[in-house]
Scaffold this motif. Structure first.
Motif, mmCIF file in Angstrom:
data_model
loop_
_atom_site.group_PDB
_atom_site.id
_atom_site.type_symbol
_atom_site.label_atom_id
_atom_site.label_comp_id
_atom_site.label_asym_id
_atom_site.label_seq_id
_atom_site.Cartn_x
_atom_site.Cartn_y
_atom_site.Cartn_z
ATOM 1 N N HIS A 166 -98.668 -50.220 -46.109
ATOM 2 C CA HIS A 166 -99.846 -50.844 -45.503
ATOM 3 C C HIS A 166 -100.942 -51.061 -46.544
ATOM 4 C CE1 HIS A 166 -98.611 -51.006 -41.341
ATOM 5 N NE2 HIS A 166 -98.118 -49.789 -41.455
ATOM 6 N N HIS A 167 -101.071 -50.133 -47.459
ATOM 7 C CA HIS A 167 -102.086 -50.283 -48.511
ATOM 8 C C HIS A 167 -101.776 -51.508 -49.382
ATOM 9 C CE1 HIS A 167 -105.080 -49.147 -51.463
ATOM 10 N NE2 HIS A 167 -104.172 -49.353 -52.395
ATOM 11 N N ILE A 168 -100.518 -51.687 -49.755
ATOM 12 C CA ILE A 168 -100.129 -52.850 -50.559
ATOM 13 C C ILE A 168 -100.417 -54.136 -49.781
ATOM 14 C CG2 ILE A 168 -98.166 -54.115 -51.540
ATOM 15 C CD1 ILE A 168 -96.956 -51.332 -52.196
ATOM 16 N N ARG A 169 -100.045 -54.140 -48.497
ATOM 17 C CA ARG A 169 -100.298 -55.347 -47.697
ATOM 18 C C ARG A 169 -101.784 -55.608 -47.539
ATOM 19 N NH1 ARG A 169 -96.400 -54.368 -42.716
ATOM 20 N NH2 ARG A 169 -98.319 -55.020 -41.680
ATOM 21 N N ASP A 170 -102.571 -54.564 -47.377
ATOM 22 C CA ASP A 170 -104.015 -54.742 -47.204
ATOM 23 C C ASP A 170 -104.705 -55.148 -48.488
ATOM 24 O OD1 ASP A 170 -103.864 -54.086 -44.542
ATOM 25 O OD2 ASP A 170 -104.514 -52.011 -44.805
ATOM 26 N N VAL A 171 -104.378 -54.501 -49.587
ATOM 27 C CA VAL A 171 -105.096 -54.728 -50.843
ATOM 28 C C VAL A 171 -104.521 -55.912 -51.610
ATOM 29 C CG1 VAL A 171 -105.707 -53.711 -53.064
ATOM 30 C CG2 VAL A 171 -105.824 -52.328 -50.995
ATOM 31 N N THR A 172 -103.228 -55.920 -51.851
ATOM 32 C CA THR A 172 -102.613 -56.964 -52.671
ATOM 33 C C THR A 172 -102.551 -58.300 -51.935
ATOM 34 O OG1 THR A 172 -101.313 -55.294 -53.826
ATOM 35 C CG2 THR A 172 -100.579 -57.571 -54.023
ATOM 36 N N ARG A 230 -104.219 -58.961 -49.032
ATOM 37 C CA ARG A 230 -105.442 -59.129 -48.229
ATOM 38 C C ARG A 230 -105.125 -59.427 -46.762
ATOM 39 N NH1 ARG A 230 -108.294 -62.699 -52.726
ATOM 40 N NH2 ARG A 230 -106.479 -63.922 -52.200
ATOM 41 N N GLU A 231 -104.225 -58.644 -46.217
ATOM 42 C CA GLU A 231 -103.767 -58.872 -44.851
ATOM 43 C C GLU A 231 -104.909 -58.768 -43.837
ATOM 44 O OE1 GLU A 231 -99.686 -57.798 -42.916
ATOM 45 O OE2 GLU A 231 -100.949 -56.002 -42.909
ATOM 46 N N ASP A 232 -105.832 -57.853 -44.052
ATOM 47 C CA ASP A 232 -106.938 -57.691 -43.098
ATOM 48 C C ASP A 232 -107.833 -58.930 -43.041
ATOM 49 O OD1 ASP A 232 -106.054 -55.204 -42.391
ATOM 50 O OD2 ASP A 232 -107.446 -54.112 -43.681
ATOM 51 N N ALA A 233 -107.858 -59.714 -44.104
ATOM 52 C CA ALA A 233 -108.698 -60.920 -44.129
ATOM 53 C C ALA A 233 -107.949 -62.158 -43.623
ATOM 54 C CB ALA A 233 -109.190 -61.176 -45.549
ATOM 55 N N SER A 234 -106.693 -61.979 -43.250
ATOM 56 C CA SER A 234 -105.889 -63.118 -42.789
ATOM 57 C C SER A 234 -106.505 -63.758 -41.560
ATOM 58 C CB SER A 234 -104.470 -62.660 -42.462
ATOM 59 O OG SER A 234 -103.731 -63.725 -41.894
ATOM 60 N N ALA A 288 -98.768 -55.944 -57.368
ATOM 61 C CA ALA A 288 -99.801 -56.924 -57.751
ATOM 62 C C ALA A 288 -99.451 -57.573 -59.087
ATOM 63 C CB ALA A 288 -101.172 -56.248 -57.821
ATOM 64 N N LYS A 289 -98.999 -56.773 -60.039
ATOM 65 C CA LYS A 289 -98.612 -57.308 -61.352
ATOM 66 C C LYS A 289 -97.409 -58.241 -61.206
ATOM 67 C CE LYS A 289 -97.409 -55.816 -66.017
ATOM 68 N NZ LYS A 289 -97.196 -54.637 -66.894
#
Length: 94
Positions: A31-37, A39-43, A74-75
């Motif tokens: 969930h952290h990868i989806r949220d940060v990398t 930006r799932e929360d901003a979808s 991310a890389k």
């Protein structure tokens, strides 16, 4: 609080408790990868099955990159984003 087998932390054996905690943090890491990398929360995809489909596609991308040995998602995204042909090569499509 109960573990996935119905035990309380005091009833669970240390190995069972450790496995439950590891599984929990693996989910949180995804969930952290989806949220940060990603930006799932901003979808802005919020209707119908769109959010579930996008989450599945993000999980697929993360899974493919991990399968290929990437630990820094991310890389990996940046590297693949600079060369679209690299995406096809990663999937074995050349």
């Amino acid at each position: 609080m109960t573990c996935n087998r119905g035990f309380t932390p005091k009833q669970a054996r240390p190995a069972e408790l450790a496995a439950w905690i590891r599984a929990h943090w693996q989910i949180e890491a995804l969930h952290h990868i989806r949220d940060v990398t990603y930006r799932e929360d901003a979808s802005q995809v919020r209707t119908g099955s769109g959010p579930a489909v996008m989450a599945a596609l993000r999980n697929l991308a993360i899974g493919i990159l991990r399968f290929c040995g990437w630990t820094n998602i991310a890389k990996a995204n940046r590297r693949h984003g600079h060369d679209p042909g690299r995406c096809l090569a990663t999937l074995g499509i050349t």
